[in-house]
Design an enzyme around this catalytic site. Structure first.
Site, PDB file in Angstrom:
ATOM      1  CG  HIS A  76      10.701 -27.598  13.205  1.00 42.83           C
ATOM      2  ND1 HIS A  76      10.487 -26.802  14.312  1.00 42.83           N
ATOM      3  CD2 HIS A  76      12.035 -27.807  13.134  1.00 42.83           C
ATOM      4  CE1 HIS A  76      11.643 -26.527  14.884  1.00 42.83           C
ATOM      5  NE2 HIS A  76      12.605 -27.139  14.189  1.00 42.83           N
TER       6      HIS A  76
ATOM      7  CG  ASP B 224      -0.321   0.224   2.525  1.00 43.46           C
ATOM      8  OD1 ASP B 224       0.937   0.288   2.588  1.00 43.46           O
ATOM      9  OD2 ASP B 224      -1.045   0.370   3.526  1.00 43.46           O
TER      10      ASP B 224
HETATM   11  C1  RB5 Z   1      -1.521   3.222   6.376  1.00 39.73           C
HETATM   12  O1  RB5 Z   1      -1.503   4.507   6.930  1.00 39.73           O
HETATM   13  C2  RB5 Z   1      -1.041   2.199   7.405  1.00 39.73           C
HETATM   14  O2  RB5 Z   1      -2.019   2.052   8.376  1.00 39.73           O
HETATM   15  C3  RB5 Z   1      -0.747   0.893   6.722  1.00 39.73           C
HETATM   16  O3  RB5 Z   1       0.238   1.083   5.763  1.00 39.73           O
HETATM   17  C4  RB5 Z   1      -0.208  -0.227   7.594  1.00 39.73           C
HETATM   18  O4  RB5 Z   1       0.869   0.198   8.368  1.00 39.73           O
HETATM   19  C5  RB5 Z   1      -1.162  -0.980   8.397  1.00 39.73           C
HETATM   20  O5  RB5 Z   1      -0.799  -1.925   9.099  1.00 39.73           O
END
Ligand code: RB5
Length: 150
Positions: A134, A8
Site C-alpha cells: 500500500h 456549501d
Molecule cells: C450546488 O448546486 C452543487 O452543484 C454542489 O453542491 C455540489 O454538488 C457539486 O459537486
C-alpha cells in the site's frame, strides 16, 4: 485529532451532524465555513480545507456539497490533498487504509444524516495501512502528482 470542515449550500444539511459527531468523539473542529445556508461556491471551501490539511493546521478534512463530487475534484487540485468521495463505511475505511486519503467528502443530497455519521466515523477511526504494497502504491500516487506539477 483536529479536523477541518467546510461545506456549501448543498452540503449544509449535513453540517450540524458532522460537526456534532466529531465533537462527540472528542475531536477538535476547525470550522472553515460557511456560516449560513446561502448559495456558495464549493471550490472556495474545498481549497480552504485542503490547504489547512496540507499545511498541518488540521490532521484530516471533511467536506460536504450536494454530492461530494465537486468538493473532491476541487480539493484534489491542492498538492498533498487526497480527497475521497465516499458513501459507504467499507469505502471510508479503504480510503484511509489503502489510499491514504486525508479528506472525506460527503453528499448532502445523496446521504441521510445517519449514514453520513457512520461513514464519517469509519473514515476518522481508520488508520493508514503500513503494509509495503500500500505504501508503494501511495508513493506512486505522489509520483503522478509530482510528474504533473506545473
Ligand atoms: C450546488 O448546486 C452543487 O452543484 C454542489 O453542491 C455540489 O454538488 C457539486 O459537486
Amino acid at each position: 485529532m483536529k479536523i477541518a470542515f467546510g461545506c456549501d449550500h448543498g452540503g449544509w444539511p449535513l453540517r450540524d451532524t458532522i460537526i456534532q459527531a466529531l465533537r462527540d468523539s472528542r475531536h477538535e473542529v476547525l470550522d472553515l465555513g460557511p456560516e449560513s445556508p446561502e448559495s456558495s461556491d464549493y471550490p472556495d471551501y474545498a481549497n480552504a480545507v485542503a490547504r489547512a490539511v496540507v499545511e498541518g493546521k488540521a490532521d484530516l478534512g471533511v467536506l460536504a456539497c450536494g454530492t461530494g463530487i465537486g468538493m473532491a475534484i476541487s480539493a484534489n487540485k491542492v498538492p498533498g490533498a487526497y480527497a475521497a468521495n465516499v458513501s459507504d463505511t467499507y469505502s471510508a475505511r479503504m480510503a484511509r487504509e489503502h489510499n491514504g486519503a486525508n479528506i472525506l467528502t460527503l453528499g448532502g443530497r445523496t446521504l441521510g444524516t445517519e449514514v453520513a455519521r457512520e461513514v464519517l466515523q469509519a473514515f476518522v477511526e481508520s488508520e493508514v495501512s503500513p503494509l509495503v504494497r500500500h505504501q508503494r502504491r501511495r508513493k506512486k500516487i505522489k509520483g503522478v502528482e509530482q510528474a504533473n506539477a506545473q
